[in-house]
Design a protein around this motif. Structure first.
Motif, PDB file in Angstrom:
ATOM      1  N   GLY A 132       0.796  -1.220   0.000  1.00 43.85           N
ATOM      2  CA  GLY A 132       0.000   0.000   0.000  1.00 43.85           C
ATOM      3  C   GLY A 132       0.825   1.264   0.000  1.00 43.85           C
ATOM      4  O   GLY A 132       0.273   2.366   0.028  1.00 43.85           O
ATOM      5  N   TYR A 152      -2.400   5.871  -4.587  1.00 40.67           N
ATOM      6  CA  TYR A 152      -3.505   4.923  -4.638  1.00 40.67           C
ATOM      7  C   TYR A 152      -4.001   4.608  -3.234  1.00 40.67           C
ATOM      8  O   TYR A 152      -3.218   4.575  -2.278  1.00 40.67           O
ATOM      9  CB  TYR A 152      -3.063   3.624  -5.316  1.00 40.67           C
ATOM     10  CG  TYR A 152      -2.608   3.809  -6.743  1.00 40.67           C
ATOM     11  CD1 TYR A 152      -3.516   4.148  -7.736  1.00 40.67           C
ATOM     12  CD2 TYR A 152      -1.267   3.651  -7.103  1.00 40.67           C
ATOM     13  CE1 TYR A 152      -3.104   4.330  -9.052  1.00 40.67           C
ATOM     14  CE2 TYR A 152      -0.847   3.824  -8.408  1.00 40.67           C
ATOM     15  CZ  TYR A 152      -1.773   4.168  -9.379  1.00 40.67           C
ATOM     16  OH  TYR A 152      -1.367   4.350 -10.675  1.00 40.67           O
ATOM     17  N   THR A 153      -5.297   4.370  -3.127  1.00 38.86           N
ATOM     18  CA  THR A 153      -5.838   3.902  -1.855  1.00 38.86           C
ATOM     19  C   THR A 153      -5.350   2.477  -1.623  1.00 38.86           C
ATOM     20  O   THR A 153      -4.847   1.813  -2.542  1.00 38.86           O
ATOM     21  CB  THR A 153      -7.370   3.912  -1.871  1.00 38.86           C
ATOM     22  OG1 THR A 153      -7.835   2.931  -2.819  1.00 38.86           O
ATOM     23  CG2 THR A 153      -7.908   5.287  -2.252  1.00 38.86           C
ATOM     24  N   SER A 154      -5.509   1.992  -0.400  1.00 35.79           N
ATOM     25  CA  SER A 154      -5.062   0.629  -0.107  1.00 35.79           C
ATOM     26  C   SER A 154      -5.815  -0.383  -0.966  1.00 35.79           C
ATOM     27  O   SER A 154      -5.235  -1.368  -1.440  1.00 35.79           O
ATOM     28  CB  SER A 154      -5.248   0.321   1.379  1.00 35.79           C
ATOM     29  OG  SER A 154      -6.588   0.549   1.785  1.00 35.79           O
ATOM     30  N   GLU A 155      -7.113  -0.128  -1.200  1.00 39.79           N
ATOM     31  CA  GLU A 155      -7.900  -1.045  -2.028  1.00 39.79           C
ATOM     32  C   GLU A 155      -7.419  -1.010  -3.479  1.00 39.79           C
ATOM     33  O   GLU A 155      -7.314  -2.058  -4.140  1.00 39.79           O
ATOM     34  CB  GLU A 155      -9.389  -0.674  -1.967  1.00 39.79           C
ATOM     35  CG  GLU A 155     -10.047  -0.889  -0.614  1.00 39.79           C
ATOM     36  CD  GLU A 155      -9.758   0.241   0.368  1.00 39.79           C
ATOM     37  OE1 GLU A 155      -9.157   1.272  -0.051  1.00 39.79           O
ATOM     38  OE2 GLU A 155     -10.115   0.102   1.546  1.00 39.79           O
ATOM     39  N   GLU A 156      -7.109   0.185  -3.976  1.00 43.13           N
ATOM     40  CA  GLU A 156      -6.609   0.306  -5.345  1.00 43.13           C
ATOM     41  C   GLU A 156      -5.264  -0.393  -5.495  1.00 43.13           C
ATOM     42  O   GLU A 156      -5.022  -1.101  -6.484  1.00 43.13           O
ATOM     43  CB  GLU A 156      -6.489   1.778  -5.727  1.00 43.13           C
ATOM     44  CG  GLU A 156      -7.829   2.473  -5.919  1.00 43.13           C
ATOM     45  CD  GLU A 156      -7.695   3.978  -6.055  1.00 43.13           C
ATOM     46  OE1 GLU A 156      -8.659   4.608  -6.535  1.00 43.13           O
ATOM     47  OE2 GLU A 156      -6.637   4.529  -5.675  1.00 43.13           O
ATOM     48  N   SER A 157      -4.391  -0.197  -4.523  1.00 46.25           N
ATOM     49  CA  SER A 157      -3.075  -0.844  -4.573  1.00 46.25           C
ATOM     50  C   SER A 157      -3.213  -2.359  -4.578  1.00 46.25           C
ATOM     51  O   SER A 157      -2.480  -3.066  -5.285  1.00 46.25           O
ATOM     52  CB  SER A 157      -2.226  -0.405  -3.378  1.00 46.25           C
ATOM     53  OG  SER A 157      -1.892   0.955  -3.461  1.00 46.25           O
ATOM     54  N   GLU A 158      -4.155  -2.863  -3.805  1.00 43.93           N
ATOM     55  CA  GLU A 158      -4.373  -4.309  -3.745  1.00 43.93           C
ATOM     56  C   GLU A 158      -4.851  -4.842  -5.092  1.00 43.93           C
ATOM     57  O   GLU A 158      -4.396  -5.894  -5.557  1.00 43.93           O
ATOM     58  CB  GLU A 158      -5.396  -4.639  -2.655  1.00 43.93           C
ATOM     59  CG  GLU A 158      -5.603  -6.130  -2.440  1.00 43.93           C
ATOM     60  CD  GLU A 158      -6.566  -6.421  -1.300  1.00 43.93           C
ATOM     61  OE1 GLU A 158      -7.013  -7.579  -1.202  1.00 43.93           O
ATOM     62  OE2 GLU A 158      -6.864  -5.495  -0.520  1.00 43.93           O
ATOM     63  N   THR A 159      -5.756  -4.101  -5.737  1.00 39.74           N
ATOM     64  CA  THR A 159      -6.252  -4.521  -7.046  1.00 39.74           C
ATOM     65  C   THR A 159      -5.137  -4.493  -8.088  1.00 39.74           C
ATOM     66  O   THR A 159      -4.997  -5.420  -8.901  1.00 39.74           O
ATOM     67  CB  THR A 159      -7.410  -3.611  -7.495  1.00 39.74           C
ATOM     68  OG1 THR A 159      -8.465  -3.684  -6.537  1.00 39.74           O
ATOM     69  CG2 THR A 159      -7.944  -4.036  -8.858  1.00 39.74           C
ATOM     70  N   LYS A 194      -2.859  -7.344  -7.616  1.00 43.56           N
ATOM     71  CA  LYS A 194      -3.500  -8.624  -7.935  1.00 43.56           C
ATOM     72  C   LYS A 194      -3.554  -8.895  -9.429  1.00 43.56           C
ATOM     73  O   LYS A 194      -3.397 -10.040  -9.872  1.00 43.56           O
ATOM     74  CB  LYS A 194      -4.910  -8.639  -7.345  1.00 43.56           C
ATOM     75  CG  LYS A 194      -5.645  -9.970  -7.485  1.00 43.56           C
ATOM     76  CD  LYS A 194      -6.985  -9.912  -6.770  1.00 43.56           C
ATOM     77  CE  LYS A 194      -7.731 -11.245  -6.860  1.00 43.56           C
ATOM     78  NZ  LYS A 194      -9.043 -11.183  -6.154  1.00 43.56           N
ATOM     79  N   GLU A 254     -11.089  -2.233 -15.103  1.00 43.51           N
ATOM     80  CA  GLU A 254     -10.981  -1.869 -13.693  1.00 43.51           C
ATOM     81  C   GLU A 254      -9.653  -1.164 -13.418  1.00 43.51           C
ATOM     82  O   GLU A 254      -9.597  -0.192 -12.654  1.00 43.51           O
ATOM     83  CB  GLU A 254     -11.093  -3.116 -12.808  1.00 43.51           C
ATOM     84  CG  GLU A 254     -12.492  -3.689 -12.713  1.00 43.51           C
ATOM     85  CD  GLU A 254     -12.777  -4.740 -13.774  1.00 43.51           C
ATOM     86  OE1 GLU A 254     -13.589  -5.631 -13.504  1.00 43.51           O
ATOM     87  OE2 GLU A 254     -12.179  -4.662 -14.876  1.00 43.51           O
TER      88      GLU A 254
END
Length: 508
Positions: free
Chosen positions: A92, A441-448, A451, A493
């Protein structure tokens, strides 16, 4: 912060001998001579100048990520983390590190009193103004390195051709994509086996050498003509046209067939031997691989610079891969007892004399002066003495590079076709280059991104190679199937994430 420091007559902060600990990888060239950067001459001078004691925590070579994880899990963090440690190794990146309470927010300490040099050289530059803060309004770029300038927005690579082989065609220097095609065919007819020589290092692709003509990045996300919309070049309709050109050239034997398995040294040898004529390459590598061993000894094999092609004369380009960026981030942690001292020390990195020292080392040891009064950095070899190593530069402490166009043209890229390539590069527009250094990036964006990015990029590269070499016939149907697969791999996405991040950047 409860701290109070003064400045000496030269304006350097005097930090009362406080001890600051810095986590920072060490360059492999120095590990046999020193155990810490604190033993290097340039750091000794820095400590003396600012009256500070610096202790470095260097991870073992090759174990940076593991050592970083151990440090983060430990009881106490160092005062500062250098060399992109947070961005490279923390899940993140800085956004999550702030959320997790690891980083100190020094925004309120950034002022004309505390950080005059950072404000002058980074914050007040319109190109970087938005980028100095993250999406939460925190300044997180104190101490970053700035590459390039408005004057020197060059790309450090270029298109070149053998002058004798171009003249043998009786044609002018090519301007359009069709001019290139006609020139390459004429060279082929004259006996040049593979007129365009490219290699696995991919400068022809990653620097948009030919895709620029089609208005797309060949390998990355970019900003469209409205300066607001983010797109992904290999997902755009125009990518089909770009691939059609490259596959046509390949099918007609105008490109070396084994390019993905050949490196720059091999491809320069092919040009020297007359097997090829044109190339796309980094300007630095042209000197040791071709100019010095070949062209300087045999001027008949001279290379000449060629401008980046357009579709039709008069077209303009906006996707010139530029060196203008900020990087090598440094962060202050919440465990420091001396946040103001850290801020003052980071600002001192932008002092002209200190920056020169970090970039070049100590005169006579790390560099010598050229006849044009520019520093020439000594190359480290097996014969370099310990004294010379101790007097060498420390690149991760550099905060300015390639900003002086005169220096580039007279001392750095001043051989043969280098000058022409730089001159072509600086006149092109880079307004469409996105630059990941701008985005948070937000933590969710970084995770996506983490991935899905790798699989998508792998598929992109595989299909690019298959389409160009004819392993997969390029048709409208096969290209539609390729794009459908990209969509299945979360292409849209991933574009939406970059778009959201860029929207936040514009709203800072």
């Amino acid at each position: 912060t409860g701290e109070s420091y003064t400045r000496d007559e030269q304006g350097y902060p005097q930090l009362k001998g406080v001890t600051l600990k810095i986590w920072m990888p060490i360059a492999k060239e120095y590990v046999d001579v020193v155990t810490t950067y604190a033993e290097m001459d340039v750091v000794k001078k820095w400590m003396e100048t600012c009256d500070v004691n610096l202790k470095f925590a260097h991870p073992p070579l090759g174990q940076e990520a593991a050592n970083f994880a151990v440090m983060i899990a430990g009881d106490e963090l160092p005062d500062m983390i250098f060399s992109n440690g947070i961005d490279d190794y923390y899940p993140g990146k800085s956004t999550m590190a702030y959320e997790d309470g690891l980083l100190f927010d020094y925004t309120k300490l950034v002022s004309k009193k505390n950080t005059p040099l950072f404000i002058k050289k980074v914050a007040d530059d319109p190109y970087f103004t938005r980028a100095i803060k993250d999406d939460e309004g925190r300044i997180n770029t104190l101490g970053v390195a700035v590459s390039g300038s408005e004057e020197s927005c060059t790309t450090m690579f270029g298109l070149m051709t053998r002058k004798d082989m171009l003249e043998a065609t009786g044609m002018d220097v090519p301007v359009t994509i069709d001019d290139w095609y006609q020139m390459l065919k004429a060279m082929k007819a004259n006996g040049v086996e593979y007129p365009l020589i490219i290699d696995g290092d991919n400068y022809w692709k990653t620097r948009n050498a030919f895709s620029n003509a089609y208005g797309i990045s060949a390998n990355h996300y970019y900003i469209k003509d409205d300066n607001k919309t983010i797109a992904y070049g290999p997902y755009e309709d125009a990518y089909y046209d770009y691939l059609s050109t490259m596959s046509k050239w390949y099918a007609e034997g105008l490109i070396n067939p084994d390019f993905m398995n050949q490196d720059q040294q091999q491809t320069w040898s092919m040009i020297a031997d007359g097997v090829g004529a044109c190339t796309v390459n980094h300007l630095y590598n042209y000197n040791p691989y071709y100019y010095m061993p070949v062209e300087s000894k045999d001027p008949s094999k001279a290379m000449v610079a060629v401008d980046f092609p357009v579709l039709k004369k008069g077209d303009t380009m906006r996707l010139m891969a530029t060196n203008r960026s900020i990087g090598n981030r440094k962060y202050i942690t919440v465990d420091t007892e001396y946040p103001l001292a850290c801020v003052l020390l980071l600002d001192s990195l932008y002092d002209d004399d200190l920056e020169f020292m970090f970039s070049n080392g100590i005169e006579g040891l790390g560099y010598t002066m050229s006849e044009n009064n520019y520093p020439v950095i000594n190359t480290i070899t097996a014969d370099t003495t310990d004294e010379e190593l101790l007097g060498s530069r420390i690149y991760p402490l550099e905060t300015e590079s390639d900003s002086d166009l005169d220096y580039l043209l007279t001392d750095k890229y001043c051989f043969g076709a280098q000058v022409g390539c730089v001159q072509f590069g600086v006149k092109q527009s880079y307004e469409g280059i996105l630059g990941e250094w701008r985005l948070n990036y937000t933590s969710e964006e970084s995770e996506t991104i983490s991935k899905y990015d790798t699989d998508l990029n792998t598929y992109r590269d595989e299909m690019m190679l298959k389409f160009i070499t004819g392993q997969e016939k390029l048709t409208e149907s096969s290209f539609d199937a390729y794009r459908k697969k990209m969509k299945d791999l979360k292409m849209e996405e991933l574009i939406a994430i970059r778009q959201a991040a860029y929207d936040r950047y514009l709203n800072r």
